[in-house]
Design an enzyme around this catalytic site. Sequence first.
Site, mmCIF file in Angstrom:
data_model
loop_
_atom_site.group_PDB
_atom_site.id
_atom_site.type_symbol
_atom_site.label_atom_id
_atom_site.label_comp_id
_atom_site.label_asym_id
_atom_site.label_seq_id
_atom_site.Cartn_x
_atom_site.Cartn_y
_atom_site.Cartn_z
ATOM 1 N N CYS A 292 12.553 12.077 6.941
ATOM 2 C CA CYS A 292 12.686 11.649 8.353
ATOM 3 C C CYS A 292 14.058 12.040 8.845
ATOM 4 C CB CYS A 292 12.550 10.151 8.530
ATOM 5 S SG CYS A 292 11.590 9.314 7.327
ATOM 6 N N LYS B 37 0.852 -1.191 0.000
ATOM 7 C CA LYS B 37 0.000 0.000 0.000
ATOM 8 C C LYS B 37 0.887 1.240 0.000
ATOM 9 C CE LYS B 37 -1.580 3.151 2.667
ATOM 10 N NZ LYS B 37 -1.790 4.310 1.810
ATOM 11 N N GLU C 79 9.620 2.504 11.012
ATOM 12 C CA GLU C 79 10.554 3.619 10.814
ATOM 13 C C GLU C 79 9.738 4.888 10.968
ATOM 14 O OE1 GLU C 79 13.611 3.772 10.736
ATOM 15 O OE2 GLU C 79 13.995 1.625 10.507
ATOM 16 N N GLU D 259 8.379 16.894 15.522
ATOM 17 C CA GLU D 259 8.765 16.784 14.113
ATOM 18 C C GLU D 259 7.856 17.694 13.290
ATOM 19 O OE1 GLU D 259 8.006 13.002 12.005
ATOM 20 O OE2 GLU D 259 10.013 13.254 11.166
ATOM 21 N N GLY E 174 6.489 5.898 8.491
ATOM 22 C CA GLY E 174 5.529 6.996 8.581
ATOM 23 C C GLY E 174 5.612 7.652 9.944
ATOM 24 N N SER E 175 4.478 8.156 10.418
ATOM 25 C CA SER E 175 4.514 8.947 11.647
ATOM 26 C C SER E 175 4.572 8.058 12.887
ATOM 27 C CB SER E 175 3.271 9.838 11.722
ATOM 28 O OG SER E 175 2.142 9.034 11.986
ATOM 29 N N VAL F 276 1.001 6.895 14.043
ATOM 30 C CA VAL F 276 0.459 5.728 13.326
ATOM 31 C C VAL F 276 1.249 4.473 13.690
ATOM 32 C CG1 VAL F 276 0.032 4.716 11.050
ATOM 33 C CG2 VAL F 276 -0.479 7.118 11.442
ATOM 34 N N GLY F 277 2.564 4.629 13.844
ATOM 35 C CA GLY F 277 3.402 3.486 14.219
ATOM 36 C C GLY F 277 2.953 2.864 15.534
HETATM 37 C C1 UN1 Z 1 13.882 9.456 4.860
HETATM 38 O O1 UN1 Z 1 14.309 10.500 5.305
HETATM 39 O O2 UN1 Z 1 12.687 9.199 4.925
HETATM 40 O O3 UN1 Z 1 19.644 9.532 3.945
HETATM 41 C C2 UN1 Z 1 14.775 8.494 4.143
HETATM 42 C C3 UN1 Z 1 18.710 9.988 3.363
HETATM 43 C C4 UN1 Z 1 18.017 9.206 2.273
HETATM 44 C C5 UN1 Z 1 16.918 8.386 2.840
HETATM 45 C C6 UN1 Z 1 16.038 9.160 3.761
HETATM 46 N N1 UN1 Z 1 18.969 8.405 1.558
HETATM 47 O O4 UN1 Z 1 18.282 11.052 3.681
#
Ligand code: UN1
Length: 497
Positions: free
Chosen positions: A284, A175, A250, A385, A228-229, A232-233
């Site tokens: 992220c 998804k 993650e 965040e 995701g957030s 939600v995680g």
């Molecule tokens: C993310 O920030 O969701 O190192 C992944 C990085 C990328 C991957 C980031 N190669 O910022």
Amino acid sequence: MPKAFRNLIGGQEKDAVSGRTFENRNPADWNEIVGIFPKSEKRDVDAAVDAAKQAYKEWHLFPAPKRGDIVKKAGDILVARKGELAKQMTREMGKVLLETRGDVQEGIDTAYYSASEGRRMFGVTAPSELPDKFTMSMRVPVGVAGVISPWNFPMAIPTWKIFPALVSGDTIVFKPASDTPATAATLVEILVEAGVPAGVVNIVHGTGSEVGMAIVQNDDIELVSFTGSTAVGKKISEIAAGTLKRVSLELGGKNAEIVMDDANLELALDGVLWGAFGTTGQRCTATSRLIVHEKVYDKFLDMLAERTSRLKLGNGLDESIEVGPLVNEAQREKVHSYTEIGKREGARLVLGGESARGGNLDGGWFYKPTIFADVAPEMTIAREEIFGPVLSVMKAKSIDHAIELLNGTIYGLSSAVYTKNLNHAFKAMRDIKAGITYINAPTIGAETHMPFGGVKQTGNGHREGGASAFEFFTEIKTVYVDYSDRLQRAQIDTYKN
Ligand code: UN1
């Protein structure tokens, strides 16, 4: 007419059972519809899970090196279509072409790395404590994996999950984020072209609350990999606890870059510009906080404001553009609400703090790169965040103080330290609580063959990337072969007293 996409379930293209659809718009030009997608629900997910379960019966018996060959072929197709895919991604997600090409490249790197892991996937052999007995451990596939991916890395992150899962021998219900379904659909099309059999990869489009939750709740899904957030995680974790489903999460970050007084300031400046405003801050791993040694604080802030004010905003399809739009209107409202909170709580707004308008920018979700100075650790903009181009700058007295400030969040994904002092660098490597620490490089820039993930509320301990992804997508099976032809009792027969 915009292109109408469909789900792929058991090798068949399908509309949502309900017939509902949703639109995907270009964030740099919201009048442009990128595509129409099925708005699916539990019934669609259940059909996809059945197809994946069926396909698993053969796929998990297919030799891992051969599964790797198919993934390698998908990598080759990505190479051939890199430019075109980058354009499609910029149109649906907004980040600039330089970055969407990087995103596709991350998928290519993951394909080639994962394919080669198909010839490795090592277990161990070890001597038995008993005579005429052999012991080993090996990696075996788990079953049907649910893959729920975010919109900020529309190609890279799905491939981080899907490629190792496929080489591991799992089948997939995928998804993708509803903001970037076109890139995801193309990835699945490429996998089919590369030779993935029907039912091995199924894609079901729709929202997280309908499709994502149906995946997490389906008892036949044995693994869920989610990016995701944190909110939600946590919900996914709670639901998964019911069946002890294996879940890789993650989640959020509040990453910081430290700049010491002995740093190469120009280098640190390049790092923070790329880290904070690349992908319009929607990573992220984005640099969301900047912690500067008091001796260079004022000077560095001036340098930062000057360079940031020159960043060129616009449609990412234009190669001269440095910062694209935010992904959608809700995201822009959220980012702006943090600007309001920052001002209210007494941080000093140095730059930005509002939507960017005028000319071509009027038709898109643009927001000015924003800098807050004199941010105190207890302020909301130092803790939460934001996922946008907002940088909170703080002042530190020493390396220890800087690390203490850096660690003062519930998250722990990425971190960066700019210093020429070896002692500072090693202290940072040891004391920073984060899954990733960069020395003299920005908080973004993860490579696909290395573990990726974070500590604290950034995740639940799993890592993506490299061999660690295979730890998640396989089970360890331990095997003992006794060829002595008699009952041998471990612990008892060898040590009689
Ligand atoms: C993310 O920030 O969701 O190192 C992944 C990085 C990328 C991957 C980031 N190669 O910022």
